[in-house]
Write a protein that holds these residues in place. Structure first.
Motif, PDB file in Angstrom:
ATOM      1  N   LEU A 104      11.794  47.750  66.019  1.00 14.28           N
ATOM      2  CA  LEU A 104      12.685  48.397  66.983  1.00 14.28           C
ATOM      3  C   LEU A 104      13.951  48.915  66.320  1.00 14.28           C
ATOM      4  O   LEU A 104      14.435  50.000  66.642  1.00 14.28           O
ATOM      5  N   GLY A 105      14.519  48.108  65.414  1.00 18.28           N
ATOM      6  CA  GLY A 105      15.748  48.487  64.712  1.00 18.28           C
ATOM      7  C   GLY A 105      15.654  48.099  63.258  1.00 18.28           C
ATOM      8  O   GLY A 105      15.262  46.977  62.935  1.00 18.28           O
ATOM      9  N   THR A 106      16.003  49.022  62.362  1.00 21.43           N
ATOM     10  CA  THR A 106      15.783  48.799  60.929  1.00 21.43           C
ATOM     11  C   THR A 106      17.056  48.913  60.088  1.00 21.43           C
ATOM     12  O   THR A 106      16.993  48.970  58.874  1.00 21.43           O
ATOM     13  N   MET A 107      18.220  48.952  60.750  1.00 21.65           N
ATOM     14  CA  MET A 107      19.487  49.031  60.024  1.00 21.65           C
ATOM     15  C   MET A 107      20.037  47.624  59.841  1.00 21.65           C
ATOM     16  O   MET A 107      20.171  46.879  60.807  1.00 21.65           O
ATOM     17  N   GLY A 108      20.341  47.227  58.620  1.00 19.47           N
ATOM     18  CA  GLY A 108      20.861  45.890  58.369  1.00 19.47           C
ATOM     19  C   GLY A 108      22.356  45.893  58.144  1.00 19.47           C
ATOM     20  O   GLY A 108      22.958  46.908  57.790  1.00 19.47           O
ATOM     21  N   GLY A 109      22.967  44.733  58.357  1.00 19.26           N
ATOM     22  CA  GLY A 109      24.382  44.565  58.056  1.00 19.26           C
ATOM     23  C   GLY A 109      25.285  44.942  59.213  1.00 19.26           C
ATOM     24  O   GLY A 109      24.853  45.524  60.206  1.00 19.26           O
ATOM     25  N   PRO A 110      26.576  44.628  59.085  1.00 23.78           N
ATOM     26  CA  PRO A 110      27.513  44.818  60.191  1.00 23.78           C
ATOM     27  C   PRO A 110      28.047  46.237  60.355  1.00 23.78           C
ATOM     28  O   PRO A 110      28.805  46.504  61.285  1.00 23.78           O
TER      29      PRO A 110
ATOM     30  N   GLU B 268      12.893  42.205  54.488  1.00 22.76           N
ATOM     31  CA  GLU B 268      14.192  42.850  54.288  1.00 22.76           C
ATOM     32  C   GLU B 268      14.281  43.362  52.860  1.00 22.76           C
ATOM     33  O   GLU B 268      13.518  42.951  51.985  1.00 22.76           O
ATOM     34  N   MET B 269      15.248  44.257  52.603  1.00 23.60           N
ATOM     35  CA  MET B 269      15.489  44.739  51.248  1.00 23.60           C
ATOM     36  C   MET B 269      16.918  45.249  51.146  1.00 23.60           C
ATOM     37  O   MET B 269      17.435  45.873  52.082  1.00 23.60           O
ATOM     38  N   ILE B 270      17.554  45.004  50.011  1.00 25.69           N
ATOM     39  CA  ILE B 270      18.928  45.437  49.801  1.00 25.69           C
ATOM     40  C   ILE B 270      18.985  46.500  48.701  1.00 25.69           C
ATOM     41  O   ILE B 270      18.332  46.370  47.661  1.00 25.69           O
ATOM     42  N   ASP B 271      19.702  47.556  48.968  1.00 24.95           N
ATOM     43  CA  ASP B 271      20.027  48.564  47.967  1.00 24.95           C
ATOM     44  C   ASP B 271      21.482  48.313  47.602  1.00 24.95           C
ATOM     45  O   ASP B 271      22.398  48.690  48.333  1.00 24.95           O
ATOM     46  N   MET B 272      21.714  47.643  46.475  1.00 22.94           N
ATOM     47  CA  MET B 272      23.064  47.212  46.129  1.00 22.94           C
ATOM     48  C   MET B 272      24.031  48.387  46.012  1.00 22.94           C
ATOM     49  O   MET B 272      25.125  48.374  46.583  1.00 22.94           O
ATOM     50  N   GLY B 273      23.640  49.412  45.262  1.00 24.32           N
ATOM     51  CA  GLY B 273      24.534  50.547  45.046  1.00 24.32           C
ATOM     52  C   GLY B 273      24.845  51.277  46.334  1.00 24.32           C
ATOM     53  O   GLY B 273      26.012  51.559  46.654  1.00 24.32           O
ATOM     54  N   GLY B 274      23.806  51.569  47.122  1.00 22.26           N
ATOM     55  CA  GLY B 274      24.005  52.286  48.373  1.00 22.26           C
ATOM     56  C   GLY B 274      24.783  51.473  49.387  1.00 22.26           C
ATOM     57  O   GLY B 274      25.622  52.006  50.123  1.00 22.26           O
ATOM     58  N   THR B 275      24.541  50.161  49.419  1.00 16.76           N
ATOM     59  CA  THR B 275      25.245  49.307  50.376  1.00 16.76           C
ATOM     60  C   THR B 275      26.725  49.215  50.045  1.00 16.76           C
ATOM     61  O   THR B 275      27.585  49.302  50.937  1.00 16.76           O
ATOM     62  N   MET B 276      27.043  49.030  48.769  1.00 18.70           N
ATOM     63  CA  MET B 276      28.453  48.930  48.385  1.00 18.70           C
ATOM     64  C   MET B 276      29.175  50.256  48.606  1.00 18.70           C
ATOM     65  O   MET B 276      30.356  50.272  48.974  1.00 18.70           O
TER      66      MET B 276
ATOM     67  N   GLN C  46      34.248  41.321  45.355  1.00 15.14           N
ATOM     68  CA  GLN C  46      33.458  40.511  44.437  1.00 15.14           C
ATOM     69  C   GLN C  46      32.602  39.491  45.199  1.00 15.14           C
ATOM     70  O   GLN C  46      31.433  39.289  44.880  1.00 15.14           O
ATOM     71  N   GLN C  47      33.197  38.862  46.209  1.00  8.08           N
ATOM     72  CA  GLN C  47      32.448  37.893  47.005  1.00  8.08           C
ATOM     73  C   GLN C  47      31.301  38.558  47.755  1.00  8.08           C
ATOM     74  O   GLN C  47      30.204  37.998  47.869  1.00  8.08           O
ATOM     75  N   LEU C  48      31.539  39.759  48.259  1.00  6.58           N
ATOM     76  CA  LEU C  48      30.489  40.482  48.958  1.00  6.58           C
ATOM     77  C   LEU C  48      29.341  40.825  48.016  1.00  6.58           C
ATOM     78  O   LEU C  48      28.159  40.671  48.359  1.00  6.58           O
ATOM     79  N   GLU C  49      29.666  41.303  46.818  1.00  4.96           N
ATOM     80  CA  GLU C  49      28.630  41.634  45.846  1.00  4.96           C
ATOM     81  C   GLU C  49      27.804  40.393  45.488  1.00  4.96           C
ATOM     82  O   GLU C  49      26.578  40.475  45.336  1.00  4.96           O
ATOM     83  N   GLN C  50      28.487  39.249  45.371  1.00  4.95           N
ATOM     84  CA  GLN C  50      27.777  37.999  45.082  1.00  4.95           C
ATOM     85  C   GLN C  50      26.824  37.647  46.218  1.00  4.95           C
ATOM     86  O   GLN C  50      25.660  37.275  45.997  1.00  4.95           O
ATOM     87  N   HIS C  51      27.312  37.795  47.439  1.00  5.31           N
ATOM     88  CA  HIS C  51      26.472  37.509  48.604  1.00  5.31           C
ATOM     89  C   HIS C  51      25.256  38.430  48.643  1.00  5.31           C
ATOM     90  O   HIS C  51      24.117  37.980  48.821  1.00  5.31           O
ATOM     91  N   LEU C  52      25.475  39.716  48.465  1.00  4.24           N
ATOM     92  CA  LEU C  52      24.390  40.674  48.560  1.00  4.24           C
ATOM     93  C   LEU C  52      23.330  40.444  47.489  1.00  4.24           C
ATOM     94  O   LEU C  52      22.129  40.589  47.749  1.00  4.24           O
TER      95      LEU C  52
ATOM     96  N   HIS D  23      15.489  46.650  57.322  1.00  4.23           N
ATOM     97  CA  HIS D  23      16.850  46.150  57.056  1.00  4.23           C
ATOM     98  C   HIS D  23      17.548  46.982  55.976  1.00  4.23           C
ATOM     99  O   HIS D  23      17.978  46.473  54.938  1.00  4.23           O
ATOM    100  N   PHE D  24      17.701  48.270  56.246  1.00  2.00           N
ATOM    101  CA  PHE D  24      18.299  49.185  55.274  1.00  2.00           C
ATOM    102  C   PHE D  24      19.816  49.193  55.432  1.00  2.00           C
ATOM    103  O   PHE D  24      20.377  50.022  56.154  1.00  2.00           O
ATOM    104  N   ALA D  25      20.483  48.286  54.745  1.00  5.16           N
ATOM    105  CA  ALA D  25      21.932  48.151  54.890  1.00  5.16           C
ATOM    106  C   ALA D  25      22.688  49.357  54.360  1.00  5.16           C
ATOM    107  O   ALA D  25      23.848  49.572  54.716  1.00  5.16           O
TER     108      ALA D  25
END
Length: 322
Positions: free
Chosen positions: A33-39, A231-239, A255-261, A287-289
């Motif tokens: 139904l929804g595929t966007m991840g993160g806040p 789920e999947m994270i794209d680090m560069g695109g998310t940051m 820095q804390q966010l990058e560690q979490h991701l 989950h495309f953040a």
């Protein structure tokens, strides 16, 4: 129309149609139904929510903001939803649950809905139920309108790691994943958990990772599954997305966010490893953040995954059916 007043007309409009009279969803399957991840919201994708369909019944798997609208777009009437499974209690996965509960109450759905989730789900739902009370208490402004106390319309079952249960003839297994990294046995670990789910439907098995980092427990849960929804994270695109929305983020917070991701989510390579080690038959990515991937990024995702996993891979869009 003489003699009619607004109150009876509205009461008729708000009354629930018998469930038997409503269209039955299609064949068994899983709808993203929804595929966007993160806040950070997206104009193109709704927040994380899915619908598991089995024998004409519907079960939500996470319920991010926009879930009710996405159900409507998928052709699923809200009264068809029998239960909700929450993987964890981050707002992007729970923000639409309040509307699910409140609109069921407002339209006189009498059969309680069950919400399954990690420790803390009872507290979360209690807050939502409290928010429904002022409008429900006065029958939503319609004189004489019957109403059910909101607390009577929802049940909560908090799950534990490794729990397996029967729900309407199929089995559900929960496994604690690595989206949180509290010390094992700590107070935080006991009270805050993130789950992945396996749904064994008889002829088909579907595993949903929710949010997780690399996890041996999730590999075991997904062993031999017909479908892995990961789920999947794209680090560069998310940051880059975060930088656009929070340009003044302090360096320490960044820095804390990058560690979490990097530790609490799965990179394309990690997704490929998970699917390969678990021996799943097909893989769906959600989950495309970073927002909707462009064609070049899409090629890169697939290429990274295929280094590890040679089965079918699909990058899901909102309202895709599998």
């Amino acid at each position: 129309m003489r003699g009619w007043t607004a109150a009876p007309v509205l009461a008729v409009l708000l009354a629930a149609a018998p469930v038997a009279a409503q269209p039955v969803p299609g064949a068994d399957g899983f709808i993203t139904l929804g595929t966007m991840g993160g806040p950070v919201p997206s104009p193109d994708r709704s927040q994380p929510a899915n619908a598991l369909v089995h024998q004409g019944k519907v079960y939500l798997v996470d319920a991010g903001d926009g879930t009710v609208q996405q159900l409507a777009r998928a052709g699923i009437l809200l009264p068809r939803v029998r239960a909700v499974f929450l993987s964890h209690l981050h707002a992007d996965h729970t923000g639409g649950l309040s509307a699910v509960l409140a609109l069921r109450n407002q339209t006189n759905q009498r059969d309680p809905i069950t919400v399954y989730g990690p420790p803390g789900t009872r507290e979360l739902v209690a807050g939502m139920v409290a928010s429904m009370q002022p409008a429900a208490r006065v029958g939503y402004g319609i004189p004489g309108q019957p109403w059910a106390p909101p607390a009577d319309t929802v049940r909560v079952i908090e799950l534990s790691d490794g729990e397996r249960m029967a729900v309407d003839g199929f089995s559900v297994t929960a496994a604690q994943n690595s989206h949180y990294d509290f010390a094992p046995g700590s107070l935080e670990d006991r009270n805050y958990k993130s789950f992945s789910f396996r749904f064994d439907l008889g002829s088909r098995s579907i595993v949903y990772t929710g949010d997780t980092g690399p996890s041996a427990a999730v590999e075991r849960l997904a062993k031999g599954a017909d479908l892995l929804v990961s789920e999947m994270i794209d680090m560069g695109g998310t940051m880059a997305n975060v930088a656009r929305n929070s340009p003044d983020m302090p360096p320490q917070a960044k820095q804390q966010l990058e560690q979490h991701l990097s530790t609490h989510h799965l990179t394309p390579d990690a997704v490929g490893q998970l699917a390969s080690r678990a021996g799943v038959k097909a893989l769906v990515i959600t989950h495309f953040a970073a927002g909707t991937p462009d064609p070049e990024r899409t090629k890169g995702y697939i290429a990274e995954i295929r280094k590890r996993f040679t089965g079918p891979v699909t990058l899901a869009n909102d309202l895709d059916r599998f």
